[in-house]
Structure formats: structure tokens, C-alpha cells
Scaffold this active site. Structure first.
Site, PDB file in Angstrom:
ATOM      1  N   TYR A  44       0.827  -1.205   0.000  1.00 17.01           N
ATOM      2  CA  TYR A  44       0.000   0.000   0.000  1.00 17.01           C
ATOM      3  C   TYR A  44       0.865   1.262   0.000  1.00 17.01           C
ATOM      4  CZ  TYR A  44      -3.544  -3.386   1.560  1.00 17.01           C
ATOM      5  OH  TYR A  44      -4.378  -4.471   1.684  1.00 17.01           O
ATOM      6  N   HIS A 126       0.190 -12.331   1.645  1.00 21.13           N
ATOM      7  CA  HIS A 126      -0.577 -11.402   0.820  1.00 21.13           C
ATOM      8  C   HIS A 126      -0.584 -11.833  -0.648  1.00 21.13           C
ATOM      9  CE1 HIS A 126      -1.420  -6.824  -0.025  1.00 21.13           C
ATOM     10  NE2 HIS A 126      -2.498  -7.578  -0.122  1.00 21.13           N
TER      11      HIS A 126
END
Length: 309
Positions: A44, A126
């Protein structure tokens, strides 16, 4: 763990820049609304979300913090460009997939440095879609060892699909699954995963509950899974909204409430880029959705019979 969590992708400049002061005010608004679950990832904003979230949480206690492994951030060969993976940040770093044991340990160590915190509560593998076997064989054992050492309290996987997480639930001893977009008012395809999580005591964090936008407003519009929403889905979402309205409920209110009806779901994680978005969501989640909404949606064939209620 609070029933509503804060998703840190937007404060990593997802799609557009979020000024520093606005990012901090957004996190503060989430805290003031009672949120105590905060989620972030190196992905992010090339670490920006982790840095901002860590700074905002410094000195606070009583929260649960999750970050992710699988993408290492390394210096980019050429400087001066912009990130090309959806975040409005300078591409001084680049992401490198790494689901090896050493990569997992390095990723977590570097995340803690960016966060400026001594530990995280949850570490999630992830998006191992294209690296599933390595993630099962190498990333998971490394996280299990870190859990045994007390470096993290819980481990799991975070994905936009349900089939691969199901393998983790069945083949490992993970604690948590973050499931994005696969258990929503429009898509209950993840039910087999949720049922297995109930059987094995694995907690589910439901993310992507608006399916990227189509369920985020009282009248459906925008995107579904980050693509222009197809006409049939817009029509279905409109019919769902009409049922909600008959019971004095808005579409986003129902979208936030729906996943929490399933016993596997511990929390709904909502991204936000402004304090106003946080307070709007908090006002909606504080209002109960009548059971009659779910019953009518089922009777109209708009909700799986195995869904809410």
C-alpha cells in the site's frame, strides 16, 4: 478485536494522493469511532501506509494491527517515475514477490521498521495467487515459527479469492483469513471457505464489502471488482437497494452489516481516505439492519439461502 476495522490502502495514496494531515485525521477519526483493528501492507503506497499508520498508533494501546508479507520493497533501478500499481506515490522502490522463509522474515522486519513499532498482532500472506505452493511450503512455516516465538500473535492469508485460502485452512494451522470481495451482498461465492473456517475455528476478516464501489452508495453505480460494473450486476444491486429502502435501510448500510451475520466473520475491514468517510460509515454501522431485509432478499432470490440469518 473490534467488529469494524480500518483498511490502510487509501492512506497509502490508493488511486490519488491523500495529504499527510488528512491521513492522520482519518486514522484519528477511526480510533474515535471505536475502531481497534488496523490493517496495512508494504504494497500500500510502497510502505507509505505502514509509515503513516505506525506514526498514528504510536503511544496508543488496546488495538490489533495486521500487516502482510509476500512483497519485498527494494530500490527501483530508475528513479523519478510514479508507481504503476494503483498508488499515487513516487516509484523510488519496487515490489519483488518473495514467499520464501527468508523473504517472509525480512518482510516482517522491514515492516516493523516502517511502522516504528516493536510488533504486530497479525501477519498475513498477501496475494500468493501465482505462488501458492511456495507460500504453503515456505512462507507458512516461517510465519508459524514466528508465531511460536511470540513475534506475532496470529498468522493467516489475505486474498481476493476463496479457493486458495481454503487450502490454507485445510492444510495448515492458520488463525485468520482476510477475504476480499467474496462474501458480499453481490457475491457469496466464499461460503465454502467460511463454513470450513467455522469448523476449524479460523477467524475471517471481511474486506472489499462494497465490491470496489457498486455497493458504496444508496443507488448502485461505479465499479465492481475495480472494473466498470456490468449491466446485470447493476440491475441486481438496484433490486437489492430497493428491498433495503422498503425497510428504511441504505445499500451501503446493508453491505457493511451482511458479512457480520456469518459466525465465521470476526470483523469487517473498511478502507477510508478522509475523516468524513469514517464518520459516515460509523453512523451507518451503528444502525441495526432488520432481519426482514435478509429474509426478503432470500425470498426474491437476491441472496444465497445460506447467507445472513
Amino acid at each position: 478485536m473490534s467488529r469494524h476495522g480500518f483498511g490502510g490502502a487509501p492512506i497509502g495514496n490508493l488511486f490519488q494522493e491523500v495529504p499527510e494531515e488528512q491521513a492522520r485525521a482519518t486514522i484519528d477519526a477511526a480510533w474515535d469511532s471505536g475502531v481497534r483493528l488496523f490493517d496495512t501492507a508494504p504494497h500500500y503506497g510502497l510502505g507509505l501506509s505502514e509509515r503513516r499508520l505506525g506514526a498514528a498508533l504510536e503511544g496508543r494501546s488496546g488495538y490489533v494491527l495486521s500487516t502482510k508479507v509476500g512483497r519485498l520493497l527494494v530500490p527501483a533501478p530508475s528513479q523519478g517515475g510514479r508507481d504503476d500499481e494503483g498508488f499515487d506515490v513516487s516509484a523510488e522502490l519496487q515490489r519483488v514477490w518473495d514467499f520464501s522463509g527468508d523473504g517472509v522474515r525480512r518482510s516482517l522486519e522491514e515492516s516493523l521498521a516502517r511502522l516504528g513499532l516493536p510488533s504486530v498482532d497479525i501477519a498475513l500472506i498477501h496475494d500468493p495467487d501465482d505462488h501458492l505452493e511456495q507460500a504453503l511450503a515456505e512462507a507458512y512455516p516461517a510465519l508459524a515459527e514466528l508465531r511460536a516465538q511470540g513475534v506475532v500473535k496470529a498468522i493467516g492469508v489475505g486474498m481476493n479469492q476463496w479457493q486458495a485460502p481454503l487450502r490454507f485452512v485445510q492444510e495448515t494451522s492458520i488463525d485468520v483469513v482476510m477475504l476480499a470481495g467474496r462474501y458480499t451482498l453481490l457475491d457469496q461465492s466464499g461460503l465454502p471457505l467460511l463454513e470450513e473456517c467455522v469448523r476449524r475455528g479460523v477467524r475471517v476478516l471481511a474486506a472489499g464489502v462494497f465490491n470496489s464501489g457498486i455497493l458504496a452508495t444508496p443507488r448502485p453505480s461505479g465499479t465492481y471488482n475495480y472494473q466498470p460494473a456490468p449491466a446485470p450486476l447493476l440491475e441486481k444491486a438496484t433490486r437489492i437497494a430497493e428491498v433495503c429502502e422498503r425497510h428504511g435501510v441504505t445499500l451501503p448500510q446493508a453491505a457493511m452489516a451482511f458479512p457480520l451475520c456469518h459466525p465465521a466473520v470476526a470483523s469487517v475491514v473498511l478502507g477510508a481516505r478522509s475523516p468524513e468517510e469514517v464518520t459516515t460509515n460509523a453512523a451507518l454501522w451503528s444502525r441495526p439492519v432488520p432481519d426482514e431485509v435478509w429474509e426478503e432478499l432470500k425470498s426474491e432470490g437476491l441472496l444465497s439461502s445460506e447467507g445472513a440469518g
